[in-house]
Design an enzyme around this catalytic site. Structure first.
Site, PDB file in Angstrom:
ATOM      1  N   ILE A   6      40.516  32.477  40.042  1.00  0.00           N
ATOM      2  CA  ILE A   6      39.844  31.270  39.560  1.00  0.00           C
ATOM      3  C   ILE A   6      38.942  30.775  40.684  1.00  0.00           C
ATOM      4  CG2 ILE A   6      40.180  28.963  38.567  1.00  0.00           C
ATOM      5  CD1 ILE A   6      41.578  31.240  36.989  1.00  0.00           C
ATOM      6  N   PHE A   8      36.513  27.764  41.676  1.00  0.00           N
ATOM      7  CA  PHE A   8      35.929  26.449  41.406  1.00  0.00           C
ATOM      8  C   PHE A   8      34.569  26.365  42.099  1.00  0.00           C
ATOM      9  CE2 PHE A   8      40.184  25.504  40.145  1.00  0.00           C
ATOM     10  CZ  PHE A   8      40.094  24.428  39.278  1.00  0.00           C
ATOM     11  N   GLY A   9      33.539  26.137  41.310  1.00  0.00           N
ATOM     12  CA  GLY A   9      32.177  26.041  41.834  1.00  0.00           C
ATOM     13  C   GLY A   9      31.371  27.275  41.482  1.00  0.00           C
ATOM     14  N   GLY A  10      30.414  27.101  40.570  1.00  0.00           N
ATOM     15  CA  GLY A  10      29.561  28.216  40.158  1.00  0.00           C
ATOM     16  C   GLY A  10      28.215  28.193  40.846  1.00  0.00           C
ATOM     17  N   ASN A  12      25.641  28.675  44.453  1.00  0.00           N
ATOM     18  CA  ASN A  12      25.188  29.870  45.177  1.00  0.00           C
ATOM     19  C   ASN A  12      26.278  30.511  46.034  1.00  0.00           C
ATOM     20  OD1 ASN A  12      22.629  29.587  44.091  1.00  0.00           O
ATOM     21  ND2 ASN A  12      21.927  28.276  45.747  1.00  0.00           N
ATOM     22  N   ILE A  13      27.096  29.677  46.711  1.00  0.00           N
ATOM     23  CA  ILE A  13      28.183  30.228  47.541  1.00  0.00           C
ATOM     24  C   ILE A  13      29.258  30.832  46.638  1.00  0.00           C
ATOM     25  CG2 ILE A  13      30.025  29.683  49.205  1.00  0.00           C
ATOM     26  CD1 ILE A  13      27.613  29.284  50.695  1.00  0.00           C
ATOM     27  N   GLY A  16      27.504  33.911  45.011  1.00  0.00           N
ATOM     28  CA  GLY A  16      26.897  34.882  45.908  1.00  0.00           C
ATOM     29  C   GLY A  16      27.710  35.265  47.121  1.00  0.00           C
ATOM     30  N   LYS A 214      32.894  29.347  64.686  1.00  0.00           N
ATOM     31  CA  LYS A 214      31.874  29.372  63.633  1.00  0.00           C
ATOM     32  C   LYS A 214      31.201  28.010  63.481  1.00  0.00           C
ATOM     33  CE  LYS A 214      30.230  29.033  59.357  1.00  0.00           C
ATOM     34  NZ  LYS A 214      30.166  27.981  58.341  1.00  0.00           N
TER      35      LYS A 214
END
Length: 389
Positions: A6, A8-10, A12-13, A16, A214
């Site tokens: 699952i 959550f969040g469609g 670019n990240i 992609g 990072k």
């Protein structure tokens, strides 16, 4: 039954980065979003393309085997999907975690006994984002069953690193993304169950060095280039980095964060030097065409206490180490005001125009007045306010 994740969040990240690697590891991906156009487009189009960009050229991959649901209008279906899934990931932004937590909690509570625990991994540009998500989820779980939570869900923090530049106007679901990536995830929370099988993930015992390296190198450098570039009227990060003064400012900020990373973690000076070199090369990549406004957006979040500027500068100040270049980055970030399409830049301008320097410093940075970084930042805020008024 095949493996199911699952996401959550469609955006670019989500499409992609996260879904690309879930797909490559054999998962069916169920996207959860709230934007009707995104959900409709994902359900209508049975595939989309992810194009990896590097100086050597471009490579395109086709992503298939996915569906999409709305957490707003299809909550019962979302709960059922989570109850039978292997993995939950998210790329929604740190401020949205509290809004996705209730439905994840319902899904965890609906899991049948005997199923292995679901792996929950937040893929956000924030330190310990999964811990934050877990906290929100626990607020909504059945309190009488909290002691059995480890049998139903395991939570692992992650560090993600991949630049997703400004996308072409009519790209639709297709995503252009840099070839380089790093996805490090804690493996210890999975215990005897073992971590999920996702080939792109680098499983580690201690995540903090990866997260800080990072955040305080890639994010600090990228945002420094954006804010200096915006002030200098540059369109893209590549254009900004091509100007010597900006290139030097970015390098100086990363020299300071490098000294912190080397002193704090088991990372050698040579390792960090090579890492910085790689990062500067990545953000200077002309093929990414990354717009400064995109990289600089949400300045209030980026100026907050644990983030890419105040976070390392505060630790350097506590150690009596140099942080002058980071103050320069902070100054330029404070000047990122009233940028079209960016609500936080408007709010930043409002705070700086309506509050005293002391009030603004505390509200924006969260620094304690007795902290060794407080006075230097206060002076920067005063300077920006004097120019703005």
């Amino acid at each position: 039954m095949g493996k199911k994740a699952i996401q959550f969040g469609g955006g670019n990240i989500g499409r992609g980065f996260v879904a690309e690697f879930l797909h490559e590891s054999g998962y069916e991906v169920v996207f959860i979003d709230v934007v009707p156009q995104v959900i409709e487009s994902l359900n209508k189009n049975k595939s989309y393309e992810v194009t990896e960009i590097s100086e050597e050229g471009e490579k395109t991959k086709t992503i298939t085997n996915y569906r999409a649901l709305s957490s707003k209008t299809q909550e019962p279906e979302v709960v059922k999907e989570i109850a039978t899934a292997d993995v939950v990931t998210c790329a929604v932004g740190p401020n949205i975690l509290k809004f996705i937590a209730p439905v994840i909690a319902k899904g965890i509570d609906a899991r049948e006994e005997g199923l292995p625990p679901i792996a929950v991994i937040a893929c956000e540009n924030a330190i310990n984002a999964t811990d934050a998500l877990r906290g929100y989820i626990e607020e909504h779980l059945d309190k009488s069953r909290l002691d059995t939570l480890p049998k139903r869900a395991r939570f692992a923090n992650s560090a993600i690193d991949r630049i997703v530049p400004t996308q072409p106007e009519h790209a639709g679901l297709n995503v252009r993304i840099e070839k380089f990536y790093e996805w490090a995830v804690e493996q210890t929370p999975f215990g005897e169950y073992g971590h999920p099988d996702i080939s792109a993930i680098h499983w580690v015992d201690h995540l903090e060095p990866y997260i800080e390296r990072k955040l305080f190198t890639v994010n600090t450098g990228h945002a420094t280039a954006a804010y200096y570039g915006y002030k200098a009227g540059k369109k893209t990060i590549h254009e900004a980095m091509a100007e010597e003064t900006i290139h030097k400012a970015v390098h100086a900020a990363l020299d300071e964060t490098a000294s912190l990373i080397i002193s704090k973690h088991e990372i050698t000076e040579q390792e960090q030097k090579e890492y910085v070199k790689t990062i500067i090369s990545r953000i200077s990549n002309p093929y990414l065409e990354d717009v400064v406004e995109r990289v600089g957006r949400a300045p209030l979040r980026k100026l907050s206490r644990k983030e890419r500027f105040i976070g390392p500068a505060a630790q350097l100040a506590e150690r009596g180490m140099k942080f002058d270049a980071l103050l320069g980055s902070i100054e330029k970030a404070l000047q990122f005001q009233n940028v079209k399409g960016d609500d936080e830049s408007t709010e930043l301008a409002k705070i700086l125009s309506e509050k005293t320097a002391a009030e603004a410093t505390q509200q924006i940075t969260g620094l304690e007045t007795d902290h060794p970084l407080y006075q230097p930042v206060l002076k920067v805020v005063e300077k920006v306010q004097s120019v703005s008024k």
